[in-house]
Design a protein around this motif. Structure first.
Motif, PDB file in Angstrom:
ATOM      1  N   ILE A  74     -28.981  39.263  42.900  1.00 59.85           N
ATOM      2  CA  ILE A  74     -28.568  38.346  41.828  1.00 59.85           C
ATOM      3  C   ILE A  74     -29.141  36.941  42.018  1.00 59.85           C
ATOM      4  CG2 ILE A  74     -26.482  39.658  41.317  1.00 59.85           C
ATOM      5  CD1 ILE A  74     -24.849  37.642  42.861  1.00 59.85           C
ATOM      6  N   VAL A 110     -23.210  25.698  36.446  1.00 60.10           N
ATOM      7  CA  VAL A 110     -23.542  26.540  35.298  1.00 60.10           C
ATOM      8  C   VAL A 110     -22.254  26.977  34.619  1.00 60.10           C
ATOM      9  CG1 VAL A 110     -23.559  28.612  36.755  1.00 60.10           C
ATOM     10  CG2 VAL A 110     -24.831  28.613  34.598  1.00 60.10           C
ATOM     11  N   TRP A 126     -28.908  34.836  44.637  1.00 62.65           N
ATOM     12  CA  TRP A 126     -28.070  33.843  45.303  1.00 62.65           C
ATOM     13  C   TRP A 126     -28.482  33.583  46.746  1.00 62.65           C
ATOM     14  CZ3 TRP A 126     -22.143  34.666  44.072  1.00 62.65           C
ATOM     15  CH2 TRP A 126     -21.947  34.553  42.685  1.00 62.65           C
ATOM     16  N   GLU A 183     -25.457  40.018  34.810  1.00 62.50           N
ATOM     17  CA  GLU A 183     -25.595  41.241  34.018  1.00 62.50           C
ATOM     18  C   GLU A 183     -27.065  41.604  33.828  1.00 62.50           C
ATOM     19  OE1 GLU A 183     -23.537  42.826  29.950  1.00 62.50           O
ATOM     20  OE2 GLU A 183     -24.543  40.884  29.845  1.00 62.50           O
ATOM     21  N   LYS A 184     -27.887  40.627  33.534  1.00 58.36           N
ATOM     22  CA  LYS A 184     -29.311  40.865  33.304  1.00 58.36           C
ATOM     23  C   LYS A 184     -30.026  41.278  34.576  1.00 58.36           C
ATOM     24  CE  LYS A 184     -33.511  38.578  31.617  1.00 58.36           C
ATOM     25  NZ  LYS A 184     -34.069  37.313  31.051  1.00 58.36           N
ATOM     26  N   ARG A 185     -29.756  40.590  35.676  1.00 59.23           N
ATOM     27  CA  ARG A 185     -30.441  40.877  36.939  1.00 59.23           C
ATOM     28  C   ARG A 185     -30.104  42.273  37.456  1.00 59.23           C
ATOM     29  NH1 ARG A 185     -32.556  36.374  39.917  1.00 59.23           N
ATOM     30  NH2 ARG A 185     -32.198  34.378  38.872  1.00 59.23           N
ATOM     31  N   ASP A 206     -22.713  31.807  31.110  1.00 60.21           N
ATOM     32  CA  ASP A 206     -24.141  31.948  31.403  1.00 60.21           C
ATOM     33  C   ASP A 206     -24.374  32.624  32.755  1.00 60.21           C
ATOM     34  OD1 ASP A 206     -24.781  30.744  28.991  1.00 60.21           O
ATOM     35  OD2 ASP A 206     -24.787  28.731  29.874  1.00 60.21           O
ATOM     36  N   LEU A 207     -23.506  32.333  33.716  1.00 62.52           N
ATOM     37  CA  LEU A 207     -23.633  32.979  35.020  1.00 62.52           C
ATOM     38  C   LEU A 207     -23.396  34.481  34.883  1.00 62.52           C
ATOM     39  CD1 LEU A 207     -24.019  32.751  38.084  1.00 62.52           C
ATOM     40  CD2 LEU A 207     -21.539  32.424  38.290  1.00 62.52           C
ATOM     41  N   LYS A 241     -23.844  36.322  32.240  1.00 61.97           N
ATOM     42  CA  LYS A 241     -24.990  36.911  31.551  1.00 61.97           C
ATOM     43  C   LYS A 241     -26.171  37.090  32.504  1.00 61.97           C
ATOM     44  CE  LYS A 241     -24.047  35.315  26.823  1.00 61.97           C
ATOM     45  NZ  LYS A 241     -24.534  34.433  25.707  1.00 61.97           N
ATOM     46  N   ASP A 242     -26.371  36.126  33.397  1.00 61.66           N
ATOM     47  CA  ASP A 242     -27.479  36.208  34.345  1.00 61.66           C
ATOM     48  C   ASP A 242     -27.276  37.360  35.325  1.00 61.66           C
ATOM     49  OD1 ASP A 242     -29.958  34.945  35.506  1.00 61.66           O
ATOM     50  OD2 ASP A 242     -28.636  34.801  37.247  1.00 61.66           O
TER      51      ASP A 242
END
Length: 289
Positions: A151, A170, A153, A180-182, A174-175, A177-178
């Motif tokens: 992710i 953030v 981090w 989830e996308k990664r 948005d965190l 969503k990020d």
């Protein structure tokens, strides 16, 4: 004639010796057994082996010759089939094979799913060995490191506490969503104000006991595998009601520890060279309707 005969005998001896050497080199490498793989894991673990009923063979036995090794977070029927198709007959799994904490199958002996899975394992001479308690005991914990890498981090580890990640501020939305996308997730759940700004973050991969005083209480948000809804989930909800904004992003147990078994495969390759070693991800069991 005597000299020629003598030379022929010497030539014959040399050819015979060469044949023996070629035969020796042509022999297969000494067989690697499942038990030997486990012993090497113990030798390279870096922490004392504590024993117990968890990290043991769940199918097959220590004397089984190994043709290849697959690591995975969950030894599902699908993962075992994929391992067999690739010629890997030793599956090192982080979680149970037969649906209970320590693979107690006493209630499944007449279950058709159990019978089919077990029959496939036996027909294909699959060895399943669990690597859970001792993987978490090894430091740093591969499951935490793997998830942090996945992710993005890993570059934000706190200097004061290796369990805390100091992210650029953030919004919680948005965190989530990020993450989830990664992780390419189909199912994700979030607790907290979507517009709350978060920075200090923690990981609760798998299903760890929830200790509010050492996890969510000291960070703004956690990414969790799964949490009992009367423990961590309730604490997160109550914290927000109490005016202490907290975020919890729940990604699922399998996904949260999957990357740790990717690192486990890389680690095994450093001391197991006789057979191929590969990470076979179990994937995400959920889908979004």
């Amino acid at each position: 004639m005597k000299t020629q005969a003598s030379f022929s005998r010497r030539e014959f001896a040399a050819v015979a010796a060469l044949g023996a050497t070629m035969k020796a080199f042509g022999q297969a490498a000494p067989t690697l057994t499942a038990g030997q793989v486990v012993e090497r894991i113990k030798e390279h673990l870096g922490v004392p082996w504590r024993g117990g009923a968890t990290d043991t063979f769940k199918s097959g036995d220590a004397d089984t010759p190994v043709t290849g090794i697959a690591t995975t977070v969950m030894s599902t029927f699908d993962v075992i089939k994929r391992a067999a198709a690739e010629g890997k007959n030793m599956v090192i799994t982080h979680e149970p094979t037969f649906w209970t904490g320590n693979d107690n199958v006493s209630n499944f002996t007449n279950d058709t799913v159990y019978q089919k899975k077990l029959q496939f394992i036996r027909d294909n001479k699959i060895v399943v060995w669990r690597f859970h308690d001792h993987l978490h005991a090894r430091q740093p914990d591969m499951s935490a490191v793997g998830l942090a890498e996945a992710i993005g981090w890993d570059k934000y580890v706190s200097k004061d506490d290796p369990r805390v990640y100091v992210l650029p501020p953030v919004k919680l939305r948005d965190l989530a969503k990020d993450v989830e996308k990664r992780l390419k997730l189909q199912a994700i759940r979030v607790i907290g104000d979507p517009d709350a700004r978060v920075s200090r973050a923690g990981l609760l991969q798998g299903t760890p006991p929830f200790h509010a005083s050492t996890t969510l209480a000291k960070v703004d948000v956690v990414v969790a595998g799964e949490q009992r809804e009367w423990e961590g989930v309730e604490y997160a909800a109550d914290a927000n009601t109490a005016g202490e904004p907290k975020g919890m992003i729940i990604i699922g147990h399998w996904v949260s520890e999957e990357q740790g078994m990717r690192l486990c495969a890389d680690w095994l390759k450093t001391f197991v060279s006789e057979v191929p070693v590969k990470w076979i991800p179990a994937g995400e069991p959920f889908w979004r309707p």
